[in-house]
Enzyme design. Structure first.
Site, mmCIF file in Angstrom:
data_model
loop_
_atom_site.group_PDB
_atom_site.id
_atom_site.type_symbol
_atom_site.label_atom_id
_atom_site.label_comp_id
_atom_site.label_asym_id
_atom_site.label_seq_id
_atom_site.Cartn_x
_atom_site.Cartn_y
_atom_site.Cartn_z
ATOM 1 N N PRO A 2 0.833 -1.213 0.000
ATOM 2 C CA PRO A 2 0.000 0.000 0.000
ATOM 3 C C PRO A 2 0.864 1.257 0.000
ATOM 4 O O PRO A 2 1.835 1.364 0.744
ATOM 5 C CB PRO A 2 -0.803 -0.128 1.301
ATOM 6 N N GLU A 3 0.498 2.205 -0.845
ATOM 7 C CA GLU A 3 1.220 3.470 -0.926
ATOM 8 C C GLU A 3 0.253 4.606 -0.596
ATOM 9 O O GLU A 3 -0.850 4.366 -0.100
ATOM 10 C CB GLU A 3 1.855 3.608 -2.310
ATOM 11 N N LYS A 54 2.202 8.067 3.696
ATOM 12 C CA LYS A 54 2.095 6.639 3.990
ATOM 13 C C LYS A 54 1.684 6.367 5.430
ATOM 14 O O LYS A 54 2.080 5.355 6.012
ATOM 15 C CB LYS A 54 3.429 5.939 3.692
#
Length: 423
Positions: A2-3, A54
C-alpha cells in the site's frame, strides 16, 4: 505494498463505514501481534480517520451519552486518543460483523450496537505497525497529494543535499522528501516523464521552481463523479504527460485515488481497473533492474549512467500453474520416495552392490553360451604395491613382445620342403 493513494482510500473507507456508529469498551489486540497495546477504553466513543502520505491516523473521541451520570470506571479515558498506523506490506481496514471477523485482524474496535460489529486492522504479513498517542512521523515530508505546495518547496529547497546525488529512482522512495511514493508509483512517474531511472536526482530536479501550474490542493473527485467519468476521459487523464517530475508526483497518485473502490483493494482481490490503469509497472515489454537497495524498478529504454554494473533483471513472476506442479500419481510418488531413501542412506549415488550386479548382468548377456566367467573381487592395495604391479605388467608385456619377435624370426628361418615332398 500500500502506498499513499491506498492509505488515503483506507481513511475514506473508515470515515464512511464508521459514520454515526458508536463504539465501546477496550481496544483489543491479537495475541500474536508484537505491536503495543492500546490503553483506551470508554463507554461510548467515535472513530474518524485521516491520511498523510504513507500514514493513517485514527482518532478515538469519547462522547457524552443520554444515560444517567455514572462514576468514571478505572482505566476509562475521557480525552481523545490518536493512533497512527503504517501499513507495511499488506495492511488494511475492514468493518464486519463479529461472526465474520477476518483471520488476521490484529487490532479490533467493537461497536456498541447489537449485533456487534468490529472495525479491524488486518495485516496478514504482520509488517504493519501502530503507535498509540502517536503523531505524524517527524522524519516524513509533506504529503505529495494533499500538501503539494509544501511538498514542492521541501524538495526544491533541499535539492543541493547529498541525498539527491543518488539515482532518481532511489530518491523517489525517500519519504523525507516524497512522502507517499512507493515502488509502483515511482515506475509510473518516471515512465510518464520519460526520465531514465538511474540518472542523478540532482540533475533531474535542478532548475525546478517552487511554483508551477498545479495549484489545486484537493483535486479529488467525489465517488458519484468518479462513476460518471467516461472511459475516454480516463484515458486522456492517463496519457497526460509533463516534463515536471514534481507535478507528476502529485497528479499520478491522485489518478489512483480517483479510481475509488475500483482501484487496488486487497480484500476484494479485484485489481482489474488498477491493472488497466498501469502503463509501466508489471507491464509486458518493460525492462527491470534491481536498484542499489535491492528494489525492482520497471522502465523502458536506457536505464541511465548510474545503473548498478552487476545488476541483473529479476525473473518475472509466473502466475500460471504448471501442469505437473501438483502431480501426486503413484509413479512420481514412488520416484520421490526412492530418491529420499537413497539420500538418507548416504547420497544420490548408486549403491556398490547394485552397480556390481548390473555390470555382471551386462557381461552375462555379452558372453556366448557355455562360456565361463570369473569375477575377481577387487581388494585394497597400497600405492607401492600398485606401482610394483604396474612395473611388472610392463615387464611382462615387453617380454611377451620379445618372445613374439623371436618366434617370428624363427618362423622366417625354417628351411623349405624339398621338391616333390608330399608330406
Amino acid at each position: 505494498m500500500p502506498e499513499g493513494p491506498e492509505l488515503h482510500l483506507a481513511s475514506l473507507y473508515v470515515n464512511r463505514m464508521c459514520e454515526g456508529v458508536l463504539f465501546r469498551g477496550p481496544v483489543i489486540k491479537s495475541e500474536v501481534s508484537k505491536n503495543p497495546d492500546v490503553p483506551f477504553t470508554s463507554e461510548a466513543y467515535r472513530i474518524t480517520a485521516a491520511s498523510r502520505g504513507k500514514e493513517v491516523k485514527l482518532t478515538l473521541t469519547p462522547i457524552k451519552t443520554d444515560e444517567p451520570k455514572q462514576r468514571v470506571k478505572a482505566g476509562q479515558v475521557e480525552h481523545p486518543m490518536d493512533i497512527v498506523f503504517r501499513f507495511g506490506m499488506s495492511g488494511y481496514f475492514r468493518f464486519t460483523s463479529e461472526d465474520e471477523l477476518p483471520k488476521h485482524a490484529h487490532l479490533r474496535f467493537y461497536s456498541k450496537e447489537k449485533p456487534c460489529r468490529v472495525l479491524s486492522f488486518v495485516d496478514p504479513r504482520r509488517f504493519g505497525s501502530w503507535e498509540p498517542n502517536g503523531t505524524w512521523q517527524p522524519g516524513r515530508g509533506p504529503c505529495v497529494m494533499f500538501e503539494y505546495k509544501k511538498f514542492r518547496e521541501n524538495v526544491v529547497t533541499h535539492v543541493s543535499d547529498r541525498a539527491f546525488d543518488r539515482p532518481i529512482c532511489e530518491v523517489l522512495l525517500n519519504q523525507k522528501y516524497f512522502n507517499g511514493i512507493g515502488n509502483y508509483l515511482r515506475a509510473e512517474i518516471l515512465f510518464r516523464s520519460n526520465i531514465p531511472p538511474f540518472v542523478a536526482a540532482k540533475t533531474v530536479l535542478e532548475g525546478l521552481g517552487p511554483d508551477d501550474s498545479c495549484q489545486n490542493e484537493n483535486p479529488v473527485k467525489n465517488e458519484s463523479d468518479t462513476k460518471k467519468t467516461s472511459v475516454r476521459t480516463k484515458k486522456k487523464l492517463m496519457t497526460h504527460q509533463t516534463d515536471d517530475l514534481l507535478s507528476l508526483c502529485h497528479t499520478v497518485p491522485l489518478e489512483v485515488v480517483n479510481l475509488g473502490g475500483k482501484g487496488y483493494d486487497p480484500a476484494s482481490g479485484d485489481f482489474s481497473d488498477f491493472e488497466a490503469w498501469l502503463q509501466c509497472y508489471y507491464v509486458d515489454g518493460m525492462k527491470t533492474l534491481r536498484d542499489h537497495n535491492g528494489r525492482t524498478i520497471w522502465f523502458r529504454g536506457d536505464p541511465g549512467p548510474m545503473a548498478p554494473k552487476d545488476s541483473k533483471s529479476p525473473k518475472a513472476k509466473k502466475w500460471a500453474k504448471k501442469d505437473d506442479d501438483h502431480d501426486y500419481t503413484n509413479k512420481k510418488k514412488g520416484a520421490r520416495e526412492r530418491k529420499a531413501r537413497i539420500k538418507q542412506e548416504g547420497g544420490m549415488k548408486t549403491p556398490k552392490k547394485e552397480k556390481d550386479a548390473g555390470l555382471e548382468e551386462a557381461e552375462s548377456k555379452r558372453r556366448k553360451p557355455g562360456e565361463t566367467h570369473e569375477v575377481n573381487t577387487p581388494q585394497r592395495e597400497t600405492r607401492s604395491n600398485a606401482r610394483r604391479r604396474k612395473t611388472s605388467s610392463v615387464g611382462v608385456t615387453a617380454g611377451s613382445q620379445r618372445r613374439t619377435m623371436r618366434t617370428t624370426r624363427v618362423k622366417l628361418t625354417l628351411p623349405r620342403s624339398p621338391p616333390g615332398d608330399t608330406t
